[in-house]
Scaffold this motif. Structure first.
Motif, short mmCIF file in Angstrom:
data_model
loop_
_atom_site.label_atom_id
_atom_site.label_comp_id
_atom_site.label_asym_id
_atom_site.label_seq_id
_atom_site.Cartn_x
_atom_site.Cartn_y
_atom_site.Cartn_z
N LEU A 53 0.82 -1.22 0.00
CA LEU A 53 0.00 0.00 0.00
C LEU A 53 0.86 1.27 0.00
N GLY A 54 2.11 1.12 -0.39
CA GLY A 54 2.97 2.30 -0.61
C GLY A 54 3.31 3.05 0.66
N GLY A 55 3.36 2.32 1.79
CA GLY A 55 3.79 2.95 3.04
C GLY A 55 2.67 3.60 3.82
N ARG A 56 1.41 3.31 3.48
CA ARG A 56 0.30 3.89 4.25
C ARG A 56 0.36 3.44 5.70
N ARG A 57 -0.12 4.29 6.59
CA ARG A 57 -0.18 3.92 8.02
C ARG A 57 -1.48 3.20 8.33
N CYS A 58 -1.39 2.35 9.31
CA CYS A 58 -2.56 1.63 9.78
C CYS A 58 -3.30 2.52 10.79
N VAL A 59 -4.63 2.62 10.65
CA VAL A 59 -5.38 3.52 11.53
C VAL A 59 -6.51 2.78 12.26
N GLY A 60 -6.41 1.50 12.37
CA GLY A 60 -7.40 0.75 13.15
C GLY A 60 -7.05 -0.73 13.15
N VAL A 61 -7.05 -1.35 14.33
CA VAL A 61 -6.71 -2.77 14.46
C VAL A 61 -7.66 -3.41 15.48
N SER A 62 -8.18 -4.59 15.11
CA SER A 62 -8.96 -5.36 16.07
C SER A 62 -8.62 -6.84 15.87
N SER A 63 -8.49 -7.59 16.97
CA SER A 63 -7.99 -8.95 16.81
C SER A 63 -8.55 -9.90 17.86
N GLN B 258 -5.20 -16.81 14.99
CA GLN B 258 -5.50 -15.41 15.32
C GLN B 258 -6.01 -14.71 14.07
N VAL B 259 -7.07 -13.95 14.25
CA VAL B 259 -7.56 -13.12 13.14
C VAL B 259 -7.32 -11.66 13.49
N VAL B 260 -6.99 -10.88 12.47
CA VAL B 260 -6.73 -9.45 12.69
C VAL B 260 -7.43 -8.67 11.58
N ASN B 261 -8.25 -7.72 11.97
CA ASN B 261 -8.84 -6.80 10.99
C ASN B 261 -8.11 -5.48 11.06
N LEU B 262 -7.74 -4.97 9.89
CA LEU B 262 -6.95 -3.74 9.83
C LEU B 262 -7.64 -2.71 8.96
N HIS C 132 -6.82 -10.41 7.99
CA HIS C 132 -5.65 -11.29 8.07
C HIS C 132 -5.95 -12.44 9.01
N GLN C 133 -5.60 -13.64 8.58
CA GLN C 133 -5.82 -14.82 9.42
C GLN C 133 -4.54 -15.62 9.52
N MET C 134 -4.11 -15.90 10.74
CA MET C 134 -2.96 -16.79 10.99
C MET C 134 -3.51 -18.10 11.53
N GLU C 135 -3.14 -19.19 10.87
CA GLU C 135 -3.74 -20.48 11.22
C GLU C 135 -2.67 -21.55 11.34
N SER C 136 -2.60 -22.21 12.50
CA SER C 136 -1.62 -23.28 12.70
C SER C 136 -2.07 -24.58 12.05
N PHE D 206 2.11 -5.15 17.52
CA PHE D 206 1.92 -4.89 18.95
C PHE D 206 0.48 -4.45 19.22
N ALA D 207 -0.10 -3.67 18.31
CA ALA D 207 -1.49 -3.25 18.49
C ALA D 207 -2.43 -4.45 18.39
N ALA D 208 -2.13 -5.37 17.47
CA ALA D 208 -2.98 -6.57 17.32
C ALA D 208 -2.92 -7.42 18.58
N GLU D 209 -1.75 -7.54 19.18
CA GLU D 209 -1.63 -8.33 20.40
C GLU D 209 -2.38 -7.64 21.54
N ALA D 210 -2.25 -6.33 21.61
CA ALA D 210 -2.98 -5.60 22.66
C ALA D 210 -4.48 -5.78 22.47
N SER D 211 -4.94 -5.73 21.24
CA SER D 211 -6.37 -5.91 20.97
C SER D 211 -6.82 -7.32 21.34
#
Ligand SMILES: NC(=O)c1ccc[n+]([C@@H]2O[C@H](COP(=O)([O-])OP(=O)(O)OC[C@H]3O[C@@H](n4cnc5c(N)ncnc54)[C@H](O)[C@@H]3O)[C@@H](O)[C@H]2O)c1
Length: 415
Positions: free
Chosen positions: A200-210, A291-295, A305-309, A399-404
């Motif tokens: 995304l060309g260096g865009r910043r993330c402005v919302g995370v929920s996980s 873990q699922v993460v919405n950004l 995003h979904q991380m699946e073992s 770190f934000a995803a883990e905090a969420s």
């Protein structure tokens, strides 16, 4: 800077040996001129492979740095807890860095490192985000940047860890325990977050929920009669267990790659007394297994995003949805659909030349070394900050995803 660039390897484990092996494969581009490892066998293996004299072989990394070796790049490939301090010390001494991810263990530490990197703007700091340097992900990024599917609206991304990798690394091994290492979402998925920011060309993330949990590898799921170690487990239990250490390390070869001595005898001894011989239901792990993460990124682009073992094999699958088409990626091929012409293109990374293909992570392990060499020999530090800042943003997201996750999905980084 002249070729070959001179490397000192701090940490001669799996990653350190991998980067050192690039110098053996491409002696005209890089040369290993020193190694430090607290495990003498690990240090010896690299020293022998690269013909190093005893005075260029150190134990603890402090000894190597104190010796101020005449080299261009310090390769920091020690465990997660041993990244920040050597990185700061080496930057102060004027070395360029290949720094394994995660760059540090907390966001505050990352910010401290970022402050140092910004102060030393003419020093190159490449974080081990190897996927950026693969033919496959470069192509995907180029398609997005070239507006092949118009403006990106959203992304769906699945990271398949693989059940054996999950048992090896994130239950029994180095990254099973978050206190000793770092959270799974940082350890494994900072690669993926790095990709999103880069695409995304260096865009910043402005919302995370996980959300995410450790659903299987815990005492509640230990089969009746299972022993604390797989080699002591009754055959009737062990044969039915997909995570049996006997199956993973004795009956196959591929998961022996992190060990210096890969003989059957060494493997068996290791399973009798080492961490990798433990029952997956009787470890000290707390890493999540899914873990699922919405950004949400600047401009409203969303990512699921979904991380699946619990997948049969590893790899990544991606769908990028744009205003004029979509891209479907399976880790090897990219299928590009164009809405306006209703046409489809198929691109296959296996047919491409470019990134050295012989190395791990889809060629990225040598690809990142190639980039390091390219940047240093070009001698133009103007591009250095962006290389580091994209990695930094990936860590901020992790770190934000883990905090969420710990706050049951609470919104983090909200703009
Ligand atoms: N970029 C990637 O894709 C990727 C993949 C795997 C691991 N990693 C990261 O790379 C780093 C290393 O991982 P690894 O799999 O090579 O681990 P490893 O355990 O195989 O190697 C680490 C080495 O560092 C040595 N060491 C520990 N403390 C030391 C000290 N004080 N001084 C000198 N040497 C010391 C250990 O003895 C060991 O040989 C970790 O931070 C990990 O998260 C990155």
């Amino acid at each position: 800077m002249d070729l070959p660039i001179r490397l000192v390897i701090l940490g001669a484990g799996d990653r350190g040996r991998t980067y050192a092996s690039y110098a053996a494969a491409y002696p005209g581009k890089a040369r290993v001129v020193g190694v430090a490892d607290i495990d003498p066998a690990a240090a010896r293996a690299v020293a022998q492979a690269h013909g190093l004299p005893p005075e260029r072989v150190w134990g603890d990394w402090h000894e190597a740095v104190a010796a101020r070796p005449d080299c261009d790049v310090m390769v920091i490939a020690m465990p997660d807890a041993t990244h920040l301090e050597p990185a700061l010390a080496c930057l102060d001494l004027g070395y360029h860095l290949l720094l394994e991810k995660p760059m540090a263990r907390t966001w505050a530490e990352c910010e401290a490192l970022a402050a140092k990197v910004r102060e030393k703007r003419d020093r190159l700091v490449v974080v081990g985000h190897v996927l950026r340097y693969t033919v496959y992900f470069r192509k995907l990024r180029d398609l997005i940047a070239g507006k092949a599917i118009g403006e990106v609206v959203s992304i769906r991304h699945l990271e398949k860890v693989g059940y054996m990798h999950a048992a090896h690394s994130f239950c029994r091994g180095n990254w099973g325990n978050t206190e000793r290492a770092t959270p799974m979402i940082l350890q494994k998925c900072c690669h993926d977050f790095d990709q999103f920011v880069w695409w995304l060309g260096g865009r910043r993330c402005v919302g995370v929920s996980s959300f995410g949990e450790t659903s299987l590898f815990n005492a509640a799921h230990r089969p009746e009669g299972a022993a604390a170690r797989c080699l002591d487990c009754p055959a009737a239990v062990e044969r039915r267990c997909p995570f049996s250490a006997r199956k993973i390390y004795l009956e196959r070869q591929d998961w022996r790659y992190p060990f210096v001595d890969r003989s059957d005898a060494a493997m068996e001894a290791m399973l009798r007394s080492g961490p990798y011989g433990r029952c997956v239901y009787a470890c000290d792990n707390d890493a999540v297994d899914h873990q699922v993460v919405n950004l949400r990124f600047e401009g409203g682009v969303t990512v699921a995003h979904q991380m699946e073992s619990f997948t049969y094999s590893g790899g990544r699958e991606t769908q990028v949805f744009g205003t004029r088409g979509d891209i479907v990626g399976d880790g090897r091929t990219l299928t590009i659909h164009h809405f306006d012409t209703r046409t489809t293109e198929l691109w296959d990374s296996a047919l491409e030349a470019g990134t050295p293909q012989g190395s791990g992570h889809g060629g990225g392990d040598y690809g990142i070394m190639d980039e390091l060499v390219r940047q240093l020999t070009a001698g133009d530090p103007a591009g250095y900050p962006a290389i580091f800042e994209t990695s930094l943003e990936s860590h901020r997201i992790a770190f934000a995803a883990e905090a969420s996750r710990r706050a049951r999905g609470a919104l983090m980084l909200a703009d």
